[in-house]
Design an enzyme around this catalytic site. Structure first.
Site, short mmCIF file in Angstrom:
data_model
loop_
_atom_site.label_atom_id
_atom_site.label_comp_id
_atom_site.label_asym_id
_atom_site.label_seq_id
_atom_site.Cartn_x
_atom_site.Cartn_y
_atom_site.Cartn_z
N ASP A 54 -35.32 -27.69 -5.11
CA ASP A 54 -36.17 -26.86 -5.96
C ASP A 54 -37.11 -26.02 -5.09
OD1 ASP A 54 -37.44 -29.99 -7.19
OD2 ASP A 54 -37.77 -29.09 -5.23
N ASP A 56 -40.82 -24.65 -5.11
CA ASP A 56 -42.12 -24.69 -5.77
C ASP A 56 -43.02 -23.61 -5.18
OD1 ASP A 56 -41.21 -26.89 -7.14
OD2 ASP A 56 -42.06 -28.32 -5.71
N ASP A 125 -48.63 -35.00 1.32
CA ASP A 125 -48.39 -36.29 1.96
C ASP A 125 -48.06 -36.21 3.46
OD1 ASP A 125 -45.96 -35.16 1.30
OD2 ASP A 125 -45.19 -36.89 0.18
P1 ATP Z 1 -37.51 -33.88 -2.92
O1 ATP Z 1 -36.60 -33.07 -2.05
O2 ATP Z 1 -37.06 -35.29 -3.10
O3 ATP Z 1 -37.88 -33.19 -4.21
P2 ATP Z 1 -40.19 -33.18 -2.20
O4 ATP Z 1 -40.97 -33.31 -0.92
O5 ATP Z 1 -39.89 -31.78 -2.64
O6 ATP Z 1 -38.86 -34.02 -2.05
P3 ATP Z 1 -41.52 -33.49 -4.72
O7 ATP Z 1 -41.76 -34.74 -5.51
O8 ATP Z 1 -40.66 -32.42 -5.30
O9 ATP Z 1 -40.95 -33.97 -3.31
O10 ATP Z 1 -42.95 -32.91 -4.35
C1 ATP Z 1 -43.18 -31.57 -3.92
C2 ATP Z 1 -44.30 -31.54 -2.87
O11 ATP Z 1 -45.51 -32.10 -3.42
C3 ATP Z 1 -44.05 -32.37 -1.63
O12 ATP Z 1 -43.26 -31.69 -0.68
C4 ATP Z 1 -45.44 -32.66 -1.14
O13 ATP Z 1 -45.99 -31.55 -0.46
C5 ATP Z 1 -46.21 -32.84 -2.44
N1 ATP Z 1 -46.24 -34.26 -2.85
C6 ATP Z 1 -45.33 -34.92 -3.60
N2 ATP Z 1 -45.67 -36.20 -3.80
C7 ATP Z 1 -46.86 -36.36 -3.17
C8 ATP Z 1 -47.76 -37.47 -3.00
N3 ATP Z 1 -47.48 -38.66 -3.52
N4 ATP Z 1 -48.89 -37.25 -2.28
C9 ATP Z 1 -49.17 -36.04 -1.76
N5 ATP Z 1 -48.38 -34.98 -1.86
C10 ATP Z 1 -47.23 -35.12 -2.56
MG MG Z 2 -38.97 -31.29 -4.53
#
Ligand code: ATP
Ligand code: MG
Length: 426
Positions: A54, A56, A125
């Site tokens: 995705d 964002d 994170d």
């Molecule tokens: P995936 O590819 O599994 O979606 P992702 O890193 O994109 O991994 P998301 O849950 O889509 O994970 O979250 C988007 C963004 O939001 C992350 O890349 C991170 O910057 C932030 N984020 C997500 N979860 C947390 C958390 N628990 N604490 C702090 N920041 C977070």
């Molecule tokens: Mg994501």
């Protein structure tokens, strides 16, 4: 603090890899006088040269301002409103820059305040998830040395790791997820904090942890992930029954073969994708099988399928309690998929036995789910493959029979229509 800026000569992100709709959203926000960047997992994946799931967007525009720019935006969330901008079935998530209390060791119970672009990075994170990408100028904007960490293949929390894990223990699961998915090393202080904070994991929301576990079963890296969870001592507080079962079992043991088989299947990206219940059943099957065989060994008569179904529900509840509450459908369908395996390979029947019984396949909408797990079992245990083929032939035959029944009924109805005398209109 001034960020590090990386130009296209460095990062080499091909512009065509940027989702056109995300690009459009960013351009429109920019033309309306706001800052807007791609952020998080999407930027990380582009730099790792994997297809982002995705895209964002983070922006200086408030939710109301986002709505003014995109009339089709929907605001979601109560306290912290995000905008979803829809393009057909695709959604681009647009969120306003926010800040977070990164110094405190309190569990975050509510979300934080609006903030600057730098603060928006600091609340994230891991450094590799804290990069912005400006597609207009083709720049990676880095406040946290995330770019260097990606190059060094290093996973590091933004800020002090023990505080960041105490604030939100789900980050520990996320750490292991990225480690498994991208073969990254964990930076030593982050690793120490993981070991000292791991018991805190049960303070997090069980729904969020479950979501991360299920996403990992869908990721194609589930074997590595569950093995690392076990090795770093996170399965014990979450799923103690599973942890006891996996104790001292290494990655090459048969218990991880089924996860390896679902990883292979998931990566084929066949449609429809494997339902979460099939994946969860794959995680539980070796444990369930051992449980059933042990109860059989204690002298009891082989249970019938109904009893096996009840046992499956019992095992699911034991494994997931007390931390998780599985949604009802997931619990029920997983039990069905598990129990149905004993239709294909009955208890007490060894593989060498000639199959005398008639293969009876129930006309249940969920039967294909059960067959899909059986396929993964036959990949993990090649001796099952001929039996799997027999059952698939049976399934195809029944589907054809159903189809011809349907078409013959349809033809019959069509004929009837013509036979019936039409009512005269008066
Ligand atoms: P995936 O590819 O599994 O979606 P992702 O890193 O994109 O991994 P998301 O849950 O889509 O994970 O979250 C988007 C963004 O939001 C992350 O890349 C991170 O910057 C932030 N984020 C997500 N979860 C947390 C958390 N628990 N604490 C702090 N920041 C977070
Ligand atoms: Mg994501």
């Amino acid at each position: 603090m001034n960020p590090e800026i990386y130009t296209v000569e460095h990062h080499k992100i091909p512009p065509e890899k940027i989702d056109q709709d995300a690009f459009y959203v960013i351009e429109k926000l920019r033309q309306s006088g706001h800052k807007a960047y791609l952020v998080g997992g999407g930027v990380r994946d582009l730099l790792l040269n994997v297809q982002p799931k995705d895209f964002d967007v983070s922006t200086s525009a408030s939710p109301e301002e986002i709505r003014r720019v995109f009339r089709n935006a929907i605001l979601i969330g109560r306290r912290f409103r995000l905008a979803h901008v829809r393009f057909g079935r695709k959604v681009i998530e647009v969120s306003t820059f926010r800040s977070g209390d990164t110094e405190s060791n309190e569990l975050i119970v509510r979300d934080n305040e609006w903030g600057s672009e730098e603060e928006d990075v600091m609340r994230r994170d891991f450094t590799i998830n804290g990069l912005f990408y400006d597609p207009h100028r083709e720049l990676v904007i880095d406040y946290v040395e995330g770019y260097r960490d990606l190059e060094r293949k290093l996973l590091r929390t933004i800020g002090q790791p023990d505080l960041r894990f105490a604030q939100d223990p789900v980050r520990m699961i996320r750490l292991i997820k990225f480690c498994a998915r991208f073969q990254l090393e964990i930076e030593p202080t982050t690793f120490e904090a993981l070991l000292s904070c791991r018991q805190e994991i049960i303070k997090s929301s069980s729904a969020r942890v479950l979501e991360e576990l299920l996403r990992m079963l869908e990721s194609g890296s589930s074997k590595k992930f569950f093995h690392l969870l076990q090795e770093y001592g996170l399965i014990m507080p979450l799923l103690p029954e599973l942890a006891y079962f996996l104790k001292n079992k290494d990655l090459d043991s048969a218990n991880f073969d089924l996860l390896s088989a679902i990883d292979q299947e998931v990566l084929k990206r066949e449609q429809p994708p494997m339902d979460r219940a099939i994946l969860l059943a794959a995680l539980l099957f070796p444990l369930f099988d051992q449980y059933l065989k042990e109860s059989l060994r204690s002298g009891e008569k082989a249970p019938h399928l109904g009893q096996i179904g009840t046992a499956a529900l019992h095992v699911i509840d034991c494994v997931f309690s007390p931390f998780f509450a599985l949604p009802r459908r997931l619990r029920g369908v997983t039990a069905f998929v598990l129990a149905s395996q004993y239709r294909f390979t009955p208890l007490g029947e060894s593989l060498g036995d000639k199959i005398e019984r008639k293969l009876r396949l129930p006309k249940d909408l969920l039967t294909p789910f059960a067959l899909r797990l059986f396929k993964c079992r036959s990949i993990a245990t090649p001796a099952l493959a001929p039996l799997y083929t027999l059952w698939v032939e049976k399934a195809l035959y029944s589907a054809e029979a159903d189809h011809s029944l349907e078409t013959s009924t349809a033809i019959h109805e069509e004929r009837e229509k013509f036979r019936r005398p039409r009512r005269q209109r008066h």
